[in-house]
Design a protein around this motif. Structure first.
Motif, PDB file in Angstrom:
ATOM      1  N   UNK A 102     -41.235 -29.201  26.478  1.00 31.71           N
ATOM      2  CA  UNK A 102     -42.305 -28.794  26.938  1.00 31.71           C
ATOM      3  C   UNK A 102     -44.015 -28.964  26.638  1.00 31.71           C
ATOM      4  N   UNK A 103     -43.593 -29.651  25.496  1.00 34.25           N
ATOM      5  CA  UNK A 103     -45.092 -30.106  24.854  1.00 34.25           C
ATOM      6  C   UNK A 103     -45.247 -31.504  25.947  1.00 34.25           C
ATOM      7  N   UNK A 104     -44.306 -32.072  26.247  1.00 33.29           N
ATOM      8  CA  UNK A 104     -45.329 -33.051  26.847  1.00 33.29           C
ATOM      9  C   UNK A 104     -45.720 -32.544  28.128  1.00 33.29           C
ATOM     10  N   UNK A 105     -45.075 -31.401  29.108  1.00 31.83           N
ATOM     11  CA  UNK A 105     -45.323 -30.916  30.482  1.00 31.83           C
ATOM     12  C   UNK A 105     -46.842 -30.505  30.042  1.00 31.83           C
ATOM     13  N   UNK A 106     -46.580 -29.374  29.414  1.00 31.84           N
ATOM     14  CA  UNK A 106     -47.981 -29.128  28.704  1.00 31.84           C
ATOM     15  C   UNK A 106     -49.711 -30.026  28.440  1.00 31.84           C
ATOM     16  N   UNK A 107     -49.035 -31.403  27.868  1.00 34.94           N
ATOM     17  CA  UNK A 107     -49.672 -32.509  27.049  1.00 34.94           C
ATOM     18  C   UNK A 107     -50.514 -32.882  28.662  1.00 34.94           C
ATOM     19  N   UNK A 108     -49.438 -33.035  30.248  1.00 35.00           N
ATOM     20  CA  UNK A 108     -49.426 -33.240  31.393  1.00 35.00           C
ATOM     21  C   UNK A 108     -50.933 -32.871  32.322  1.00 35.00           C
ATOM     22  N   UNK A 109     -50.291 -31.570  31.967  1.00 40.46           N
ATOM     23  CA  UNK A 109     -51.027 -30.353  31.764  1.00 40.46           C
ATOM     24  C   UNK A 109     -52.723 -30.351  31.589  1.00 40.46           C
ATOM     25  N   UNK A 110     -52.971 -31.190  30.601  1.00 37.08           N
ATOM     26  CA  UNK A 110     -54.722 -31.031  29.903  1.00 37.08           C
ATOM     27  C   UNK A 110     -54.614 -31.995  30.583  1.00 37.08           C
ATOM     28  N   UNK A 111     -54.165 -33.431  30.232  1.00 42.67           N
ATOM     29  CA  UNK A 111     -54.962 -34.447  31.045  1.00 42.67           C
ATOM     30  C   UNK A 111     -55.755 -35.147  32.432  1.00 42.67           C
TER      31      UNK A 111
END
Length: 111
Positions: A102-111
């Protein structure tokens, strides 16, 4: 000529000191409560990261998740009583993996 400390202080002489031992049930309950508190903090940070989505919040969530994962490793002797029961630890390890994804998914959204 200086005197040896053992000749001055009787308590300094070599002898085995017994450390007070707590009943394993207390140590187990205390440790399990502490691990569960770390899990709750991690879950709270994840909820905040999902709302805010900042890189700082994601980083703190990832750090908390790594810490929880470390707490879930099987303990060596004589610390077996200070860890979650294995069935619960397995479930929480799977949750750690889900949080990492989930953190990896959220990081993609931030980038």
């Amino acid at each position: 000529m200086p005197l040896a400390i053992s000749s001055i202080l009787p308590a300094a002489k070599e002898k085995l000191r017994q450390t007070p031992t707590l009943p394993s049930a207390f140590g187990s309950a205390y440790s399990i409560a502490e691990i569960n508190a770390y899990i709750a903090v991690r879950d709270q940070l994840l909820a905040e990261a999902e709302k805010q989505g900042t890189t700082a919040k994601l980083a703190s969530t990832a750090l908390a998740n790594d810490f929880v994962e470390g707490c879930l490793k099987p303990a060596r002797s004589p610390y077996e009583a200070q860890c979650l029961p294995e069935a619960e630890a397995i479930r929480e390890r799977k949750r750690c993996e889900a949080v990492r994804e989930r953190i990896a998914q959220l990081r993609k959204g931030v980038a």
